[in-house]
Design an enzyme around this catalytic site. Sequence first.
Site, short mmCIF file in Angstrom:
data_model
loop_
_atom_site.label_atom_id
_atom_site.label_comp_id
_atom_site.label_asym_id
_atom_site.label_seq_id
_atom_site.Cartn_x
_atom_site.Cartn_y
_atom_site.Cartn_z
CG ASP A 131 38.58 44.09 44.09
OD1 ASP A 131 39.77 44.15 44.45
OD2 ASP A 131 37.62 43.99 44.89
CD GLN B 84 37.07 42.43 52.04
OE1 GLN B 84 37.65 43.45 51.69
NE2 GLN B 84 37.62 41.24 51.91
CE LYS C 66 40.91 45.03 50.45
NZ LYS C 66 39.83 44.11 50.14
#
Length: 283
Positions: free
Chosen positions: A119, A96, A52
Amino acid sequence: MAVRIDGKSIAARVRKEVAEEVAALKAQGVETGMAVVLVGDDPASAIYVNNKKKACAETGIYSEVHLLPKETTQEELLALIARLNADPKIHGILVQSPLPAHLDEKLVVEHIDPKKDVDAFHAYNVGRIMIGDYTFLPCTPAGVMELIHSTGVSVEGKRCVVVGRSNIVGKPMAMLLLHEHGTVTVCHSRTKDLAAVCREAEILVAAVGKAKLITADMVKPGAVVIDVGMNRNENGKLCGDVDYEAVEPVAGYITPVPGGVGPMTIAMLLKNAVRAARLQNGL
Ligand code: NDP
């Protein structure tokens, strides 16, 4: 023989568009910024976080990675989220997953400012997806939609089957197909005669996490088959949920693993980051 859907090149196209948008925002004085939080030392998570970070750098997005020890307390983690929520340099925050067992993942997500929830996991954004009026696309399902669009097959009126009902893939996937007027069935571990349900699908999305679950006899000839699964086979090689070699001669279109859905997920995340930056600056 099915047409292979090249997720890598479609993702490269999305990233190029993101890079152009990031540059255009910079010209207006806004530098898109993303924060990635990693707690603990899970090696797979460390790879995802690094990917990422690299993807941000390649598209001109400022990123900062917060590496926290696995003993981090809930309070410490929530304090960091609060700081990032208040930081004007940061437009997107992602934590994460999985978090160490002593941390409450749901609670952590609920503390992210929905405006920075790139997200789209926060209940507010999930609700927006449900009603079809959303700011952030759920990354993996949105990537799948791009792959389906690339085939030129319209979802409207099609029989769509999604195998898997998780909050991050299966359920939002079903919603996006529904928003495009598909007739959607969602399957899960208690579905009776999965093969018969799958055989009805003109668009079949597998998001389970079981290698070779989808076999050739479960696929309607000519169907669009999208494989979200990421598994290791007996030789430790990355593979999906679909028995690719067997299904390829039957399907109309098929995604490989690797090189299908995977590259799209990060590309869609970058797209959300730049959208967040734009919105937070009233642009
Ligand atoms: P979850 O484990 O959260 O969900 C799996 C789903 O599959 C559940 O709904 C479960 O049913 C269902 N299931 C399990 N066994 C069967 C079966 N035999 N028949 C039918 N359904 C079954 O997984 P995720 O949704 O998080 O991920 C799914 C896969 O996609 C994983 O391999 C993951 O690694 C991958 N993934 C890939 C991404 C990418 O970028 N390519 C991104 C995210 C995930 P039930 O609800 O009844 O338990």
